[in-house]
Design a protein around this motif. Structure first.
Motif, PDB file in Angstrom:
ATOM      1  N   SER A 125       0.778  -1.241   0.000  1.00 21.16           N
ATOM      2  CA  SER A 125       0.000   0.000   0.000  1.00 21.16           C
ATOM      3  C   SER A 125       0.813   1.298   0.000  1.00 21.16           C
ATOM      4  O   SER A 125       0.667   2.121   0.893  1.00 21.16           O
ATOM      5  CB  SER A 125      -0.953   0.016   1.207  1.00 21.16           C
ATOM      6  OG  SER A 125      -1.646  -1.190   1.285  1.00 21.16           O
ATOM      7  N   ASN A 127       1.998   5.091  -1.413  1.00 24.19           N
ATOM      8  CA  ASN A 127       1.228   6.226  -1.887  1.00 24.19           C
ATOM      9  C   ASN A 127       1.712   6.625  -3.262  1.00 24.19           C
ATOM     10  O   ASN A 127       2.912   6.692  -3.529  1.00 24.19           O
ATOM     11  CB  ASN A 127       1.319   7.371  -0.886  1.00 24.19           C
ATOM     12  CG  ASN A 127       0.660   6.979   0.435  1.00 24.19           C
ATOM     13  OD1 ASN A 127      -0.381   6.309   0.448  1.00 24.19           O
ATOM     14  ND2 ASN A 127       1.281   7.332   1.541  1.00 24.19           N
ATOM     15  N   TYR A 327      -9.379   8.951   5.375  1.00 24.49           N
ATOM     16  CA  TYR A 327      -8.763   7.610   5.422  1.00 24.49           C
ATOM     17  C   TYR A 327      -9.694   6.630   6.141  1.00 24.49           C
ATOM     18  O   TYR A 327      -9.910   5.497   5.685  1.00 24.49           O
ATOM     19  CB  TYR A 327      -7.441   7.781   6.181  1.00 24.49           C
ATOM     20  CG  TYR A 327      -6.505   6.597   6.204  1.00 24.49           C
ATOM     21  CD1 TYR A 327      -6.047   6.025   5.026  1.00 24.49           C
ATOM     22  CD2 TYR A 327      -6.035   6.089   7.425  1.00 24.49           C
ATOM     23  CE1 TYR A 327      -5.161   4.960   5.064  1.00 24.49           C
ATOM     24  CE2 TYR A 327      -5.144   5.036   7.466  1.00 24.49           C
ATOM     25  CZ  TYR A 327      -4.707   4.465   6.287  1.00 24.49           C
ATOM     26  OH  TYR A 327      -3.822   3.421   6.328  1.00 24.49           O
ATOM     27  N   ASP A 331     -11.559   3.173   4.833  1.00 27.99           N
ATOM     28  CA  ASP A 331     -11.310   1.873   5.459  1.00 27.99           C
ATOM     29  C   ASP A 331     -12.613   1.213   5.898  1.00 27.99           C
ATOM     30  O   ASP A 331     -12.733  -0.016   5.848  1.00 27.99           O
ATOM     31  CB  ASP A 331     -10.325   2.009   6.627  1.00 27.99           C
ATOM     32  CG  ASP A 331      -8.920   1.591   6.206  1.00 27.99           C
ATOM     33  OD1 ASP A 331      -8.809   0.726   5.305  1.00 27.99           O
ATOM     34  OD2 ASP A 331      -7.946   2.129   6.751  1.00 27.99           O
ATOM     35  N   TYR A 349      -4.417  -6.762   8.138  1.00 29.73           N
ATOM     36  CA  TYR A 349      -3.827  -5.487   7.718  1.00 29.73           C
ATOM     37  C   TYR A 349      -2.373  -5.450   8.176  1.00 29.73           C
ATOM     38  O   TYR A 349      -2.101  -5.674   9.356  1.00 29.73           O
ATOM     39  CB  TYR A 349      -4.549  -4.311   8.371  1.00 29.73           C
ATOM     40  CG  TYR A 349      -6.012  -4.178   8.023  1.00 29.73           C
ATOM     41  CD1 TYR A 349      -6.982  -4.882   8.742  1.00 29.73           C
ATOM     42  CD2 TYR A 349      -6.431  -3.333   7.004  1.00 29.73           C
ATOM     43  CE1 TYR A 349      -8.326  -4.755   8.442  1.00 29.73           C
ATOM     44  CE2 TYR A 349      -7.785  -3.201   6.695  1.00 29.73           C
ATOM     45  CZ  TYR A 349      -8.725  -3.916   7.423  1.00 29.73           C
ATOM     46  OH  TYR A 349     -10.056  -3.791   7.128  1.00 29.73           O
ATOM     47  N   GLN A 355      -0.042   3.102  13.162  1.00 31.35           N
ATOM     48  CA  GLN A 355      -1.452   3.113  12.783  1.00 31.35           C
ATOM     49  C   GLN A 355      -2.321   2.262  13.714  1.00 31.35           C
ATOM     50  O   GLN A 355      -3.489   1.998  13.424  1.00 31.35           O
ATOM     51  CB  GLN A 355      -1.613   2.628  11.330  1.00 31.35           C
ATOM     52  CG  GLN A 355      -0.954   3.563  10.335  1.00 31.35           C
ATOM     53  CD  GLN A 355      -1.487   3.375   8.908  1.00 31.35           C
ATOM     54  OE1 GLN A 355      -2.653   3.105   8.687  1.00 31.35           O
ATOM     55  NE2 GLN A 355      -0.599   3.526   7.933  1.00 31.35           N
TER      56      GLN A 355
END
Ligand code: ARG
Length: 599
Positions: A125, A127, A327, A331, A349, A355
């Motif tokens: 993931s 950016n 965000y 999710d 995840y 996070q």
């Protein structure tokens, strides 16, 4: 084949049940830390004794009296307050090894899960519009190992690369590309690079410049916002430009994935933009469930149990006061999509530990809304976290000028440095072979060093350490493999037909202690995979492999193979062969680290 641990667990549970009359006892069987106490130890008696308010040692005796493990173990021993110690019989170990040898699938005798699940693994993931840097290494490779292990165990894995491909930054970038970065100014910006040589690095430059303009020029900022709206509305030329940005970025990511031996492909990209049209419903549905409320103009959910430092309820913000989604909203939409459309049983995840709060709140809100349930069953949501990659100074790894280290450059350097390792070991190999080995060793070293750490800890990135030929490193493991292969080649050249010698072999002689030790460890590969899978910890697997290489070394030092007496040779050849196959399987199938036949 069932693992010894599973069989012992079952049998001891049954013995506990018949000793107490209680059905669901847990035996808690673990490998022992010290071989003095045998191979396995059952720790469950103490808990059961407490429950029945009896003396644990006495209970242990009653359990042992009911216990029938004579086919696997020597007589069980009771130790300490009420542990049961178990030592495998050489005959049983031999039969396990013969079973693995007879397994014609490449599964080394390891059974598939009897109840396979569908699992989303959300990892890597990056950016968009930025090059992958060292900060993306861990999610990418830990996530990949998880996928490989889950798949090996028989689960259906859906890889999801939840890339950051949506948001206001694209308005800024597109605006800059349309109005400022015109052909006439190309020259100035990139010293007359032709358009088709435009690479992600150039985009990063543009991005920085666009940001400067955005911050200093209100008119530029205003126009950028209009492009965001256009992008959301689907205005054609804006969407096309955005697509190009995403494609260019993902093409370069793909190169990094390929070099890393990571199984991610283009079709696994399911980024934030994918959920764009699902966001309004997330908010309205949470409102309808009376879970979302307005606070200072923003829509928020206040999940139970989350407080800030002042003790105030902590908001999970799903829409800002200017109407923008976040965000968190994306999710939540992703949880619904994965549960209802992909029909998963579990979502994993893989992100860094920073996070953690986001995911705790996400899971809680998802649960409050019932979005983690399907057909009356709860979908398991798991956050697999990891620490940072540090420089030798103990701070997050940066370049000398303080920038993030590009993954591409990091891998280049690893391969470059691995060349000298190869040169030292085997200077006479043809250049092409040396280059291949350097690639395997360099990339393998970076990955293995990461995997071999407890993922929750930070670790110091050190080329010297990870490329060392001794210790728990990729080159050590790769060398261990290549060495066995060279023993096998030598045997073949002396006229031994290994395949023939091992085919249909039906008894083994594990009378030397180092043979038995190695054999026991080989038979435990399935347990190592199981524990790595349960806790999402690749380091359990690297530890297992490292120990295997060490036990092999001890065996090979003590026991001649090629010059073994004829009656001992098949056993020893089998131990060599299974060790090589196990190392190769662990490294290349489960960790995606290449092995080489020669080093
Ligand atoms: N792109 C995010 C980041 O760089 C990681 C996404 C992780 N996955 C998710 N479903 N939130 O921080």
């Amino acid at each position: 084949m069932k693992t010894a641990l599973d069989i012992l667990d079952e049998r001891i549970c049954a013995a506990m049940a018949s000793a107490t009359g209680q059905d669901d006892c847990s035996a808690i069987v673990r490998p022992t830390a010290d071989p003095k106490f045998g191979d396995y130890q059952a720790n469950g008696i103490m808990g059961l004794a407490k429950q029945f308010k009896t003396n644990p040692r006495q209970l242990a005796e009653q359990v042992v009296a009911q216990l029938d493990v004579g086919d696997l173990c020597e007589a069980p021993e009771i130790a300490g307050p009420g542990f049961i110690n178990l030592r495998l019989k050489p005959d049983y170990v031999a039969s396990q090894l013969l079973g693995i040898n007879a397994d014609e699938t490449e599964r080394l005798g390891i059974a598939q899960e009897s109840e396979p699940q569908t699992v989303v693994v959300d990892f890597s993931s990056p950016n968009v519009a930025k090059q992958m840097h060292v900060g993306h290494l861990r999610s990418t490779i830990i996530g990949d190992a998880i996928c490989r292990i889950e798949e090996f165990l028989g689960h259906q894995v859906i890889r999801q690369n939840h890339i950051g491909d949506w948001g206001t930054q694209f308005g800024m970038l597109i605006n800059y590309m349309f109005h400022v970065h015109t052909a006439s100014r190309m020259e100035e910006v990139f010293e007359a690079k032709p358009q088709d040589a435009f690479v992600l690095e150039d985009m990063e430059h543009l991005y920085r410049r666009a940001k400067q303009e955005f911050d200093s020029d209100p008119e530029f900022a205003e126009r950028s916002r209009r492009y965001v709206v256009d992008l959301q509305k689907g205005v054609q030329n804006v969407v096309r430009q955005w697509r190009e940005i995403v494609d260019l970025s993902m093409d370069e990511c793909q190169e990094v994935y390929n070099r890393l031996g990571v199984t991610l492909k283009k079709e696994h990209v399911c980024g934030e933009s994918f959920y764009n049209n699902k966001l309004p419903a997330v908010v309205s549905d949470l409102e309808a469930l009376a879970l979302a409320e307005e606070s200072d103009g923003a829509m928020c959910v206040f999940p139970e149990g989350f407080k800030n430092k002042e003790g105030q309820p902590l908001p999970f913000i799903i829409r800002k006061s200017d109407g923008a989604y976040l965000y968190a909203t994306t999710d939540l939409a992703a949880v619904r999509y994965r549960v209802n459309e992909l029909k998963v049983d579990r979502i994993v995840y893989v992100t860094d530990a920073r996070q953690a709060l986001h995911f705790q709140m996400l899971f809680k809100v998802g649960d409050m809304a019932g979005w983690n349930r399907r057909d009356g069953r709860t979908v398991e949501l798991a956050h697999v976290t990891f620490g940072s990659v540090l420089g030798e100074n103990g701070k997050p790894l940066k370049t000398r000028s303080g920038e993030n280290v590009k993954l591409k450059e990091l891998l280049d350097e690893a391969v470059e440095r691995a060349k000298s390792v190869v040169e030292e070991k085997n200077p006479d190999l043809p250049a092409e072979r040396k280059a291949e080995i350097a690639r395997a060793v360099g990339i393998g070293a970076v990955k293995y060093a990461d995997y071999s750490n407890n993922r929750e800890s930070d670790y110091v990135f050190s080329f010297n350490k990870m490329l060392a030929m001794d210790g728990n490193t990729a080159p050590y493991m790769q060398y261990a493999y290549a060495r066995i292969r060279s023993i096998e080649r030598k045997a073949e050249s002396k006229g031994v037909n290994i395949a023939q010698e091992l085919h249909g072999i039906d008894s083994l002689d594990l009378s030397e202690p180092s043979e038995l030790e190695l054999g026991k460890h080989l038979a435990r590969y399935g347990e190592a995979i199981e524990s790595a899978a349960t806790d999402y910890r690749p380091n359990y697997l690297t530890s297992y492999l490292f120990e295997l290489a060490q036990k092999f070394s001890a065996f090979y030092t003590n026991c001649p193979v090629l010059d073994a007496p004829p009656e001992k040779r098949p056993t020893r050849l089998l131990l060599c062969d299974l060790t090589a196959r196990t190392i190769r399987h662990g490294l290349s199938e489960l960790l995606g680290i290449a092995v080489v036949e020669q080093m």
